[in-house]
Write a protein that holds these residues in place. Structure first.
Motif, PDB file in Angstrom:
ATOM      1  N   MET A  19       0.835  -1.198   0.000  1.00 58.05           N
ATOM      2  CA  MET A  19       0.000   0.000   0.000  1.00 58.05           C
ATOM      3  C   MET A  19       0.872   1.250   0.000  1.00 58.05           C
ATOM      4  SD  MET A  19      -3.375   1.001   0.567  1.00 58.05           S
ATOM      5  CE  MET A  19      -4.096  -0.269   1.540  1.00 58.05           C
ATOM      6  N   LYS A  20       1.951   1.252   0.757  1.00 57.04           N
ATOM      7  CA  LYS A  20       2.842   2.402   0.797  1.00 57.04           C
ATOM      8  C   LYS A  20       3.397   2.684  -0.604  1.00 57.04           C
ATOM      9  CE  LYS A  20       5.691   2.396   4.202  1.00 57.04           C
ATOM     10  NZ  LYS A  20       6.864   2.116   5.050  1.00 57.04           N
ATOM     11  N   PHE A  21       3.806   1.659  -1.286  1.00 62.80           N
ATOM     12  CA  PHE A  21       4.335   1.820  -2.647  1.00 62.80           C
ATOM     13  C   PHE A  21       3.263   2.374  -3.582  1.00 62.80           C
ATOM     14  CE2 PHE A  21       4.723  -0.110  -6.880  1.00 62.80           C
ATOM     15  CZ  PHE A  21       5.909   0.476  -7.286  1.00 62.80           C
ATOM     16  N   HIS A  22       2.058   1.831  -3.508  1.00 67.37           N
ATOM     17  CA  HIS A  22       0.998   2.269  -4.410  1.00 67.37           C
ATOM     18  C   HIS A  22       0.499   3.672  -4.064  1.00 67.37           C
ATOM     19  CE1 HIS A  22       0.761  -2.078  -5.425  1.00 67.37           C
ATOM     20  NE2 HIS A  22       0.647  -1.540  -6.627  1.00 67.37           N
ATOM     21  N   SER A  30      -0.935  11.494  -9.890  1.00 67.75           N
ATOM     22  CA  SER A  30      -1.957  12.548  -9.836  1.00 67.75           C
ATOM     23  C   SER A  30      -1.319  13.932  -9.868  1.00 67.75           C
ATOM     24  CB  SER A  30      -2.827  12.391  -8.600  1.00 67.75           C
ATOM     25  OG  SER A  30      -2.064  12.556  -7.437  1.00 67.75           O
ATOM     26  N   LEU A  31      -0.172  14.101  -9.240  1.00 68.39           N
ATOM     27  CA  LEU A  31       0.544  15.372  -9.286  1.00 68.39           C
ATOM     28  C   LEU A  31       0.974  15.677 -10.725  1.00 68.39           C
ATOM     29  CD1 LEU A  31       1.503  17.503  -7.239  1.00 68.39           C
ATOM     30  CD2 LEU A  31       3.695  16.333  -7.216  1.00 68.39           C
TER      31      LEU A  31
END
Length: 77
Positions: A19-22, A30-31
């Motif tokens: 989850m941290k990676f994703h 998104s940025l």
């Protein structure tokens, strides 16, 4: 004997690690999309509006629409 050669699969904190990676990946994607929209769409649109309104005469436009019969309350002369 063959089971000793295989590494054990990671079962604990697997979701948290992935989850941290994703999350970081989604944040940077998104940025990047926001930056592409700002500089690819929003800024050229702002410049186009500024250029249009630099020489825009609303009374001249109103008179042209009035002569064309667009308005019911201001009949053409």
């Amino acid at each position: 004997m063959s089971s000793a050669l295989l590494p054990k699969p990671q079962m604990r904190r697997l979701l948290a690690r992935r989850m941290k990676f994703h999350l970081f990946g989604a944040f940077f994607v998104s940025l990047g999309c926001a930056a592409l929209y700002k500089f690819g769409v929003a800024e050229p649109r702002k410049r186009a509006y500024a250029e249009f309104y630099k020489n825009y005469d609303p009374m001249k436009d109103f008179e042209a629409m009035r002569r064309a019969g667009v308005f019911e309350s201001a009949p053409p002369e």
